[in-house]
Design an enzyme around this catalytic site. Sequence first.
Site, mmCIF file in Angstrom:
data_model
loop_
_atom_site.group_PDB
_atom_site.id
_atom_site.type_symbol
_atom_site.label_atom_id
_atom_site.label_comp_id
_atom_site.label_asym_id
_atom_site.label_seq_id
_atom_site.Cartn_x
_atom_site.Cartn_y
_atom_site.Cartn_z
ATOM 1 N N THR A 91 39.862 23.729 3.218
ATOM 2 C CA THR A 91 40.552 23.422 1.959
ATOM 3 C C THR A 91 41.276 24.667 1.482
ATOM 4 O O THR A 91 40.805 25.784 1.673
ATOM 5 C CB THR A 91 39.572 22.944 0.879
ATOM 6 O OG1 THR A 91 38.631 23.981 0.613
ATOM 7 C CG2 THR A 91 38.846 21.683 1.316
ATOM 8 N N ALA A 109 32.605 22.565 -8.938
ATOM 9 C CA ALA A 109 32.229 21.345 -8.214
ATOM 10 C C ALA A 109 33.373 20.699 -7.435
ATOM 11 O O ALA A 109 33.165 19.668 -6.789
ATOM 12 C CB ALA A 109 31.577 20.318 -9.129
ATOM 13 N N ALA A 110 34.560 21.281 -7.447
ATOM 14 C CA ALA A 110 35.676 20.679 -6.708
ATOM 15 C C ALA A 110 35.393 20.642 -5.214
ATOM 16 O O ALA A 110 35.659 19.637 -4.544
ATOM 17 C CB ALA A 110 36.973 21.422 -6.987
ATOM 18 N N GLY A 111 34.845 21.704 -4.664
ATOM 19 C CA GLY A 111 34.507 21.735 -3.241
ATOM 20 C C GLY A 111 33.416 20.745 -2.895
ATOM 21 O O GLY A 111 33.458 20.092 -1.850
ATOM 22 N N ASP A 112 32.426 20.624 -3.787
ATOM 23 C CA ASP A 112 31.349 19.652 -3.571
ATOM 24 C C ASP A 112 31.902 18.233 -3.572
ATOM 25 O O ASP A 112 31.539 17.407 -2.727
ATOM 26 C CB ASP A 112 30.276 19.790 -4.657
ATOM 27 C CG ASP A 112 29.620 21.156 -4.642
ATOM 28 O OD1 ASP A 112 29.201 21.603 -3.554
ATOM 29 O OD2 ASP A 112 29.521 21.774 -5.715
ATOM 30 N N LYS A 163 38.345 18.336 -15.467
ATOM 31 C CA LYS A 163 37.334 18.338 -16.529
ATOM 32 C C LYS A 163 36.435 19.548 -16.368
ATOM 33 O O LYS A 163 36.291 20.094 -15.279
ATOM 34 C CB LYS A 163 36.482 17.061 -16.470
ATOM 35 C CG LYS A 163 37.255 15.792 -16.721
ATOM 36 C CD LYS A 163 36.345 14.585 -16.633
ATOM 37 C CE LYS A 163 37.139 13.300 -16.808
ATOM 38 N NZ LYS A 163 36.309 12.122 -16.560
#
Length: 146
Positions: free
Chosen positions: A18, A47-50, A92
């Site tokens: 990514t 948390a975007a990668g998660d 968010k």
Amino acid sequence: SEAARSLLHLGPKCVVVTTGADGSYAATSDVDLHVPAFKVDVVDTTAAGDAFCAALASRASAFTSGDEPLHPNELTLALVFANASGALTTTKRGALPSLPSLADVAKLAHTHPLIARRRSSTGLPFNPERHERLECQLESTDEATE
């Protein structure tokens, strides 16, 4: 793309990298893919990668049991879905509160240029009501990038 390709010699069948605002790359022994990112107003990248990894695993498992490699079109669809999930998560604050619903991810995924103009007889490729193996009507990756 070079980073993904360079990791293949270590043994994995597929490498995904990514790159935030540039999207994601995947490399297999047969194909190199780039899926551009969605343009969103970023608030927090927690948390975007998660979210990306969870969505990628979810879509990949919808296409294969793991014993067979993903077709490039299936991998492209999984990356679009993962990009959508990661992008929405950045809009968010926080970790859990920022995780999008399946319906929201599917809605955004439908707008991606690689998906928007391709429809199948059963609807869009990311129908949140369907969890069985999804049939893809994408053109080949080579044709899509021409």
